[in-house]
Write an enzyme that holds these catalytic residues in place. Structure first.
Site, PDB file in Angstrom:
ATOM      1  N   SER A  12       3.190  -2.322  10.203  1.00 35.46           N
ATOM      2  CA  SER A  12       4.645  -2.287  10.404  1.00 35.46           C
ATOM      3  C   SER A  12       5.325  -3.615  10.084  1.00 35.46           C
ATOM      4  O   SER A  12       6.334  -3.964  10.702  1.00 35.46           O
ATOM      5  CB  SER A  12       4.980  -1.826  11.830  1.00 35.46           C
ATOM      6  OG  SER A  12       4.465  -0.528  12.057  1.00 35.46           O
ATOM      7  N   GLY A  63       2.754  -1.224   4.209  1.00 37.20           N
ATOM      8  CA  GLY A  63       2.806   0.204   3.912  1.00 37.20           C
ATOM      9  C   GLY A  63       4.234   0.645   3.664  1.00 37.20           C
ATOM     10  O   GLY A  63       4.786   0.452   2.571  1.00 37.20           O
ATOM     11  N   GLY A  64       4.868   1.210   4.689  1.00 38.54           N
ATOM     12  CA  GLY A  64       6.208   1.794   4.559  1.00 38.54           C
ATOM     13  C   GLY A  64       7.212   0.929   3.816  1.00 38.54           C
ATOM     14  O   GLY A  64       7.898   1.409   2.900  1.00 38.54           O
ATOM     15  N   HIS A 107      -9.501   0.918   4.527  1.00 38.13           N
ATOM     16  CA  HIS A 107      -8.231   1.125   5.246  1.00 38.13           C
ATOM     17  C   HIS A 107      -8.484   2.051   6.432  1.00 38.13           C
ATOM     18  O   HIS A 107      -9.284   2.981   6.348  1.00 38.13           O
ATOM     19  CB  HIS A 107      -7.186   1.729   4.300  1.00 38.13           C
ATOM     20  CG  HIS A 107      -5.816   1.715   4.890  1.00 38.13           C
ATOM     21  ND1 HIS A 107      -5.388   2.665   5.783  1.00 38.13           N
ATOM     22  CD2 HIS A 107      -4.791   0.838   4.754  1.00 38.13           C
ATOM     23  CE1 HIS A 107      -4.148   2.387   6.156  1.00 38.13           C
ATOM     24  NE2 HIS A 107      -3.762   1.278   5.548  1.00 38.13           N
ATOM     25  N   ASN A 122       0.877  -1.172   0.000  1.00 36.29           N
ATOM     26  CA  ASN A 122       0.000   0.000   0.000  1.00 36.29           C
ATOM     27  C   ASN A 122       0.912   1.219   0.000  1.00 36.29           C
ATOM     28  O   ASN A 122       1.485   1.561   1.035  1.00 36.29           O
ATOM     29  CB  ASN A 122      -0.899  -0.015   1.244  1.00 36.29           C
ATOM     30  CG  ASN A 122      -1.721   1.258   1.367  1.00 36.29           C
ATOM     31  OD1 ASN A 122      -1.858   2.013   0.409  1.00 36.29           O
ATOM     32  ND2 ASN A 122      -2.270   1.498   2.553  1.00 36.29           N
ATOM     33  N   TRP A 123       1.029   1.817  -1.170  1.00 37.96           N
ATOM     34  CA  TRP A 123       1.949   2.956  -1.278  1.00 37.96           C
ATOM     35  C   TRP A 123       1.409   4.212  -0.597  1.00 37.96           C
ATOM     36  O   TRP A 123       2.137   5.176  -0.429  1.00 37.96           O
ATOM     37  CB  TRP A 123       2.213   3.257  -2.757  1.00 37.96           C
ATOM     38  CG  TRP A 123       3.220   2.364  -3.411  1.00 37.96           C
ATOM     39  CD1 TRP A 123       3.821   1.257  -2.872  1.00 37.96           C
ATOM     40  CD2 TRP A 123       3.755   2.518  -4.731  1.00 37.96           C
ATOM     41  NE1 TRP A 123       4.698   0.715  -3.782  1.00 37.96           N
ATOM     42  CE2 TRP A 123       4.673   1.465  -4.931  1.00 37.96           C
ATOM     43  CE3 TRP A 123       3.549   3.422  -5.767  1.00 37.96           C
ATOM     44  CZ2 TRP A 123       5.385   1.317  -6.118  1.00 37.96           C
ATOM     45  CZ3 TRP A 123       4.247   3.270  -6.958  1.00 37.96           C
ATOM     46  CH2 TRP A 123       5.167   2.226  -7.126  1.00 37.96           C
ATOM     47  N   LYS A 124       0.122   4.220  -0.251  1.00 38.31           N
ATOM     48  CA  LYS A 124      -0.519   5.423   0.317  1.00 38.31           C
ATOM     49  C   LYS A 124      -0.264   6.612  -0.624  1.00 38.31           C
ATOM     50  O   LYS A 124      -0.219   6.424  -1.825  1.00 38.31           O
ATOM     51  CB  LYS A 124      -0.015   5.689   1.734  1.00 38.31           C
ATOM     52  CG  LYS A 124      -0.050   4.437   2.603  1.00 38.31           C
ATOM     53  CD  LYS A 124       0.138   4.721   4.048  1.00 38.31           C
ATOM     54  CE  LYS A 124       0.296   3.405   4.802  1.00 38.31           C
ATOM     55  NZ  LYS A 124       0.124   3.536   6.225  1.00 38.31           N
ATOM     56  N   GLU A 161      -5.581  -5.405  10.236  1.00 38.67           N
ATOM     57  CA  GLU A 161      -4.608  -4.339  10.486  1.00 38.67           C
ATOM     58  C   GLU A 161      -4.936  -3.632  11.795  1.00 38.67           C
ATOM     59  O   GLU A 161      -5.781  -2.720  11.815  1.00 38.67           O
ATOM     60  CB  GLU A 161      -4.659  -3.321   9.342  1.00 38.67           C
ATOM     61  CG  GLU A 161      -4.276  -3.899   8.005  1.00 38.67           C
ATOM     62  CD  GLU A 161      -3.608  -2.860   7.130  1.00 38.67           C
ATOM     63  OE1 GLU A 161      -2.471  -3.090   6.736  1.00 38.67           O
ATOM     64  OE2 GLU A 161      -4.207  -1.807   6.875  1.00 38.67           O
ATOM     65  N   GLY A 198       2.025   2.117  10.585  1.00 35.37           N
ATOM     66  CA  GLY A 198       2.935   3.258  10.435  1.00 35.37           C
ATOM     67  C   GLY A 198       3.584   3.699  11.746  1.00 35.37           C
ATOM     68  O   GLY A 198       4.178   4.767  11.822  1.00 35.37           O
ATOM     69  N   GLU A 210      -6.888   4.446   7.604  1.00 30.97           N
ATOM     70  CA  GLU A 210      -6.667   5.878   7.356  1.00 30.97           C
ATOM     71  C   GLU A 210      -7.885   6.505   6.697  1.00 30.97           C
ATOM     72  O   GLU A 210      -8.191   7.674   6.908  1.00 30.97           O
ATOM     73  CB  GLU A 210      -5.391   6.077   6.521  1.00 30.97           C
ATOM     74  CG  GLU A 210      -4.147   5.858   7.377  1.00 30.97           C
ATOM     75  CD  GLU A 210      -2.927   5.386   6.617  1.00 30.97           C
ATOM     76  OE1 GLU A 210      -2.887   5.488   5.379  1.00 30.97           O
ATOM     77  OE2 GLU A 210      -1.991   4.886   7.285  1.00 30.97           O
TER      78      GLU A 210
HETATM   79  C1  PEP Z   1      -0.844  -0.065   5.765  1.00 29.59           C
HETATM   80  O1  PEP Z   1      -0.825   1.073   5.307  1.00 29.59           O
HETATM   81  O2  PEP Z   1      -1.769  -0.812   5.472  1.00 29.59           O
HETATM   82  C2  PEP Z   1       0.247  -0.486   6.644  1.00 29.59           C
HETATM   83  C3  PEP Z   1       0.196  -1.665   7.184  1.00 29.59           C
HETATM   84  O3  PEP Z   1       1.260   0.428   6.854  1.00 29.59           O
HETATM   85  P1  PEP Z   1       2.677   0.136   7.575  1.00 29.59           P
HETATM   86  O4  PEP Z   1       3.196  -1.160   7.021  1.00 29.59           O
HETATM   87  O5  PEP Z   1       3.528   1.300   7.219  1.00 29.59           O
HETATM   88  O6  PEP Z   1       2.395   0.023   9.038  1.00 29.59           O
END
Ligand code: PEP
Length: 255
Positions: free
Chosen positions: A217, A238-239, A99, A13-15, A171, A177, A101
């Site tokens: 994470s 994500g990251g 998601h 997930n590049w956000k 999640e 994040g 966010e």
């Molecule tokens: C996400 O955005 O779904 C996510 C899990 O982010 P991160 O891996 O950065 O925690």
């Protein structure tokens, strides 16, 4: 419980990261690192404006392209929104829905998540449905109720046949994040709770066949332990999905 019954899926997930030019560069870097990974499905969920370059860069590879949201109406007066049909025509295969966010910053509710899930599935997209508790809910010991409610409402009107195109991402919001990861046992336990919700609604066989990811994470270092758990069939990243070498390592750990 048999992990082999379901597909391992690692989705990035590049956000709101990477411009169209950076998209091309990043996917071109990733391609050789994952080209031999055949046992795990690889998906990159990119910003809408990056879709065209992402689809081009990933053509004839084992990387599939996803979006990060979709509107529930087929078309009409919804300024700034994107329909499922638009995504499909651009070569998108997956879409992330619900998601945290979007729930946190953009007013997404269980009901609008359900409407988006139905619109996406009816149009022919595959859905990565996100569920997860916030920190207070975990501390108050209501994680099971929260993820069960989110899963049940999101899947209202989704029949067994449609479920084949649904992936669920557990999640925990406190882990997204933040660098704080759920322990492998915590992830396994909640993914198992979600699988039981699916079993009640669709039967054990359908539940056993559904891919349930962990997200929060996950990175090159911690992914092997999380992905080894019987109920964790993949990851939503994500990251770490922004760094080709790290993302490729997670894909390898999922094989
Ligand atoms: C996400 O955005 O779904 C996510 C899990 O982010 P991160 O891996 O950065 O925690």
């Amino acid at each position: 419980m048999n992990k082999k019954l379901r597909k391992a899926i690692i989705a990035g997930n590049w956000k709101m990261n990477n411009t169209p030019a950076q998209t091309k560069k990043t996917i071109n870097e990733l391609k050789p690192l994952v080209e031999k990974c055949k046992k795990c499905e690889i998906v990159l969920c990119v910003p809408f404006v990056d879709i065209q370059n992402a689809v081009k860069a990933a053509k004839d590879t084992n990387i599939k392209i996803g979006a990060q949201n979709v509107h529930f109406a087929e078309k009409g007066a919804y300024t700034g929104e994107i329909s499922a049909q638009m995504l499909l025509e651009c070569g998108v295969e997956y879409v992330i829905i619900g998601h945290s966010e979007r729930r946190q910053y953009f007013g997404e509710t269980d009901e609008t998540v359900n409407k988006r899930v139905l619109a996406a599935l009816n149009a022919g997209l595959k859905v990565i449905l996100c569920v997860g508790e916030v920190l207070t809910e975990r501390e108050q010991d209501v994680t099971s109720e929260v993820v069960s409610r989110q899963t049940k409402i999101a899947l209202l009107g989704v029949d067994k046949k449609m479920l084949k195109n649904v992936v669920i991402a557990y999640e925990p919001v406190w882990a997204i994040g933040t660098g704080k990861v759920a322990t492998a046992d915590q992830a396994d336990e909640v993914c198992g709770i979600i699988r039981n919700v699916l079993a009640e609604k669709y039967g054990a066989k359908a539940a056993e066949g559904t891919t349930i990811q962990y997200g929060g994470s996950m990175n090159a270092q911690n992914s092997a332990e999380l992905l080894a758990k019987v109920n964790v069939d993949g990851g939503l990243i994500g990251g770490a999905s922004l760094k080709p070498a790290d993302f490729a390592q997670i894909v390898k750990n999922a094989q």
